[in-house]
Design an enzyme around this catalytic site. Sequence first.
Site, PDB file in Angstrom:
ATOM      1  N   LYS A 115     -50.745 -39.538  23.549  1.00 35.12           N
ATOM      2  CA  LYS A 115     -51.928 -38.781  23.960  1.00 35.12           C
ATOM      3  C   LYS A 115     -52.280 -37.670  22.961  1.00 35.12           C
ATOM      4  O   LYS A 115     -53.426 -37.540  22.521  1.00 35.12           O
ATOM      5  CB  LYS A 115     -51.687 -38.205  25.354  1.00 35.12           C
ATOM      6  CG  LYS A 115     -52.720 -37.236  25.838  1.00 35.12           C
ATOM      7  CD  LYS A 115     -54.054 -37.886  26.091  1.00 35.12           C
ATOM      8  CE  LYS A 115     -55.103 -36.845  26.311  1.00 35.12           C
ATOM      9  NZ  LYS A 115     -56.046 -37.151  27.314  1.00 35.12           N
ATOM     10  N   ARG A 132     -65.790 -25.286  29.255  1.00 38.80           N
ATOM     11  CA  ARG A 132     -64.527 -24.779  28.713  1.00 38.80           C
ATOM     12  C   ARG A 132     -64.567 -24.854  27.178  1.00 38.80           C
ATOM     13  O   ARG A 132     -64.889 -25.893  26.625  1.00 38.80           O
ATOM     14  CB  ARG A 132     -63.339 -25.593  29.249  1.00 38.80           C
ATOM     15  CG  ARG A 132     -63.008 -25.268  30.701  1.00 38.80           C
ATOM     16  CD  ARG A 132     -61.900 -26.147  31.216  1.00 38.80           C
ATOM     17  NE  ARG A 132     -62.329 -27.540  31.329  1.00 38.80           N
ATOM     18  CZ  ARG A 132     -61.516 -28.551  31.611  1.00 38.80           C
ATOM     19  NH1 ARG A 132     -60.227 -28.331  31.796  1.00 38.80           N
ATOM     20  NH2 ARG A 132     -61.979 -29.780  31.708  1.00 38.80           N
ATOM     21  N   CYS A 159     -59.925 -30.254  26.325  1.00 41.04           N
ATOM     22  CA  CYS A 159     -58.826 -31.076  25.780  1.00 41.04           C
ATOM     23  C   CYS A 159     -58.540 -30.839  24.308  1.00 41.04           C
ATOM     24  O   CYS A 159     -57.499 -30.289  23.961  1.00 41.04           O
ATOM     25  CB  CYS A 159     -59.128 -32.554  26.013  1.00 41.04           C
ATOM     26  SG  CYS A 159     -59.086 -32.976  27.757  1.00 41.04           S
ATOM     27  N   ASP A 201     -55.267 -31.314  46.717  1.00 44.21           N
ATOM     28  CA  ASP A 201     -55.524 -30.166  45.842  1.00 44.21           C
ATOM     29  C   ASP A 201     -55.215 -28.898  46.624  1.00 44.21           C
ATOM     30  O   ASP A 201     -55.355 -28.875  47.854  1.00 44.21           O
ATOM     31  CB  ASP A 201     -56.996 -30.148  45.383  1.00 44.21           C
ATOM     32  CG  ASP A 201     -57.148 -29.402  44.063  1.00 44.21           C
ATOM     33  OD1 ASP A 201     -57.356 -30.059  43.031  1.00 44.21           O
ATOM     34  OD2 ASP A 201     -57.019 -28.154  44.073  1.00 44.21           O
TER      35      ASP A 201
HETATM   36  C1  UDX Z   1     -61.457 -36.022  24.614  1.00 45.69           C
HETATM   37  C2  UDX Z   1     -60.968 -37.411  24.169  1.00 45.69           C
HETATM   38  O1  UDX Z   1     -62.048 -38.115  23.553  1.00 45.69           O
HETATM   39  C3  UDX Z   1     -60.433 -38.181  25.365  1.00 45.69           C
HETATM   40  O2  UDX Z   1     -59.922 -39.427  24.936  1.00 45.69           O
HETATM   41  C4  UDX Z   1     -59.344 -37.359  26.007  1.00 45.69           C
HETATM   42  O3  UDX Z   1     -58.876 -38.014  27.157  1.00 45.69           O
HETATM   43  C5  UDX Z   1     -59.855 -35.982  26.389  1.00 45.69           C
HETATM   44  O4  UDX Z   1     -60.395 -35.332  25.243  1.00 45.69           O
HETATM   45  P1  UDX Z   1     -63.650 -35.125  25.847  1.00 45.69           P
HETATM   46  O5  UDX Z   1     -63.027 -33.761  25.773  1.00 45.69           O
HETATM   47  O6  UDX Z   1     -64.282 -35.564  27.115  1.00 45.69           O
HETATM   48  O7  UDX Z   1     -62.557 -36.243  25.490  1.00 45.69           O
HETATM   49  O8  UDX Z   1     -64.781 -35.173  24.717  1.00 45.69           O
HETATM   50  P2  UDX Z   1     -65.051 -35.942  23.365  1.00 45.69           P
HETATM   51  O9  UDX Z   1     -66.093 -36.952  23.590  1.00 45.69           O
HETATM   52  O10 UDX Z   1     -63.800 -36.363  22.702  1.00 45.69           O
HETATM   53  O11 UDX Z   1     -65.712 -34.766  22.514  1.00 45.69           O
HETATM   54  C6  UDX Z   1     -64.950 -33.598  22.207  1.00 45.69           C
HETATM   55  C7  UDX Z   1     -65.771 -32.607  21.434  1.00 45.69           C
HETATM   56  O12 UDX Z   1     -66.004 -33.085  20.113  1.00 45.69           O
HETATM   57  C8  UDX Z   1     -67.145 -32.278  22.006  1.00 45.69           C
HETATM   58  O13 UDX Z   1     -67.345 -30.875  21.930  1.00 45.69           O
HETATM   59  C9  UDX Z   1     -68.104 -33.034  21.110  1.00 45.69           C
HETATM   60  O14 UDX Z   1     -69.353 -32.406  21.041  1.00 45.69           O
HETATM   61  C10 UDX Z   1     -67.373 -32.961  19.774  1.00 45.69           C
HETATM   62  N1  UDX Z   1     -67.716 -34.038  18.832  1.00 45.69           N
HETATM   63  C11 UDX Z   1     -67.459 -35.335  19.158  1.00 45.69           C
HETATM   64  C12 UDX Z   1     -68.267 -33.725  17.591  1.00 45.69           C
HETATM   65  O15 UDX Z   1     -68.493 -32.552  17.272  1.00 45.69           O
HETATM   66  N2  UDX Z   1     -68.556 -34.753  16.724  1.00 45.69           N
HETATM   67  C13 UDX Z   1     -68.303 -36.052  17.019  1.00 45.69           C
HETATM   68  O16 UDX Z   1     -68.584 -36.911  16.175  1.00 45.69           O
HETATM   69  C14 UDX Z   1     -67.731 -36.350  18.278  1.00 45.69           C
END
Ligand code: UDX
Length: 438
Positions: free
Chosen positions: A206, A332, A262, A32
């Site tokens: 993705k 974020r 993401c 890094d």
């Molecule tokens: C996401 C993807 O799930 C993952 O596969 C990818 O590699 C990166 O992006 P992540 O950002 O860690 O992962 O979170 P995730 O669990 O997907 O939740 C994303 C957001 O959606 C969160 O803010 C969560 O609170 C929200 N969410 C999730 C909802 O509002 N309702 C739901 O039912 C599920």
Amino acid sequence: MALKLSVIGTGYLGATHAACMASMGFEVIGFDTEQNKIDFLSKGKVPFYEPDLEELLSKQIASGKLTFTNNIKDLADCDVHFICVGTPQVKGGIAADLTFVNSALESIAEFVKAGALVVGKSTVPVGTAARLRSRLIELNPKADLAWNPEFLREGFAVEDTLKPNRLVVGVANDRAEEILKEVYAKNLAENTPWVRADLPTSELVKVAANSFLATKISFINAMAEVCEAAGGDVTVLAKAIGYDPRIGSRFLQAGIGFGGGCLPKDIRAFMARAEELGAKQAVKFLEEIDSINLRARQRIIELVRNDLSNDLKGKKVAILGAAFKPDSDDVRDSPALDIAAQIQAAGAIVTVHDPKAIINAQKRFPALNFAEDINTTLKDSNIVLHLTEWKIYRQIDPKTVKTLVKDAIMIDGRNALDRELWLKAGWKFRALGRSQVG
Ligand code: UDX
């Protein structure tokens, strides 16, 4: 001879990937440019919160299989180089910023050894891998490049990396696939589905997956809006449609919507890239997905206003949760913090609690008040907002904390609290997509 691996970029993705690959038996060196990250990681410490990662990482450091460096030349004798750097949203636009991916490739291209495979894991606009592959071969004709998107969820990063639900490899030839099969031999032995694709398809997998997930969340939040208008209950609706296996019950939790590093930026970058490709219309619906998502934040602020006679000035607002989701300290594009900041800007006195994310939240929003414990947060508040569904918040006893607050009004922004329990304890209970009771 076992392959020697490098991991470039040691954020949530890279640090986890490096530790997990070492735990699978490979010698791994993480790189890094940020010295403080390297200092931390070299001591077996993780500079962010991710369950189980520190334990795994420190074990691998102690075993000698995992090392970290900020000298890129230390990667020279590795066989496989994973690029795990960030691709944030560009400032002033919706496209992805590829500065870090481009410079990672440039920084290693000339010195990687003959036969080395560079493997991109970062989320990139389709077409990036082919462009980087050409550039790599131009600088180093004996090297090759593949793409291997990562699907890990924060909070489950270790589990998702060690036991992924599928492995997708974008390759230009059989040799690249063979090398990746060697890297993931353990997963293959456990029958993890293996999908070989060309470079553009692997990049698209993705963004398609993240677009689908974002769509699912915005779909249920759109239904929440209709439920509110029609007097329905979105939690019951979600449960009922989720029993259909074609729909499935996961990712149907209505509330203040998705955030994080993401989903929001990935759907925007996808729209930007599709437009460049002349396929704008095909993903135009993502604009609506984004709007529904951002609207959920405004809708909850409306609920707060309704209960505070439309005047937030001087009102004490307690906020439970700052992270973009539970089991993470990542803030974020956190819906919780966005809401907190907007309520504060409207004149309220806002205090935010989070079990892990306060330091990160403070850096982003220094003007907000933060409290280390729940009781201090709730004390004398006119309204309480539950915005990140940490388990500890579901363990709060509404009867006990009622004595702390000034007005017992709970707004559940995640539809995760037990409404009956709060009502029974004498609270007014508000939630998105449900009737406002109490
Ligand atoms: C996401 C993807 O799930 C993952 O596969 C990818 O590699 C990166 O992006 P992540 O950002 O860690 O992962 O979170 P995730 O669990 O997907 O939740 C994303 C957001 O959606 C969160 O803010 C969560 O609170 C929200 N969410 C999730 C909802 O509002 N309702 C739901 O039912 C599920």
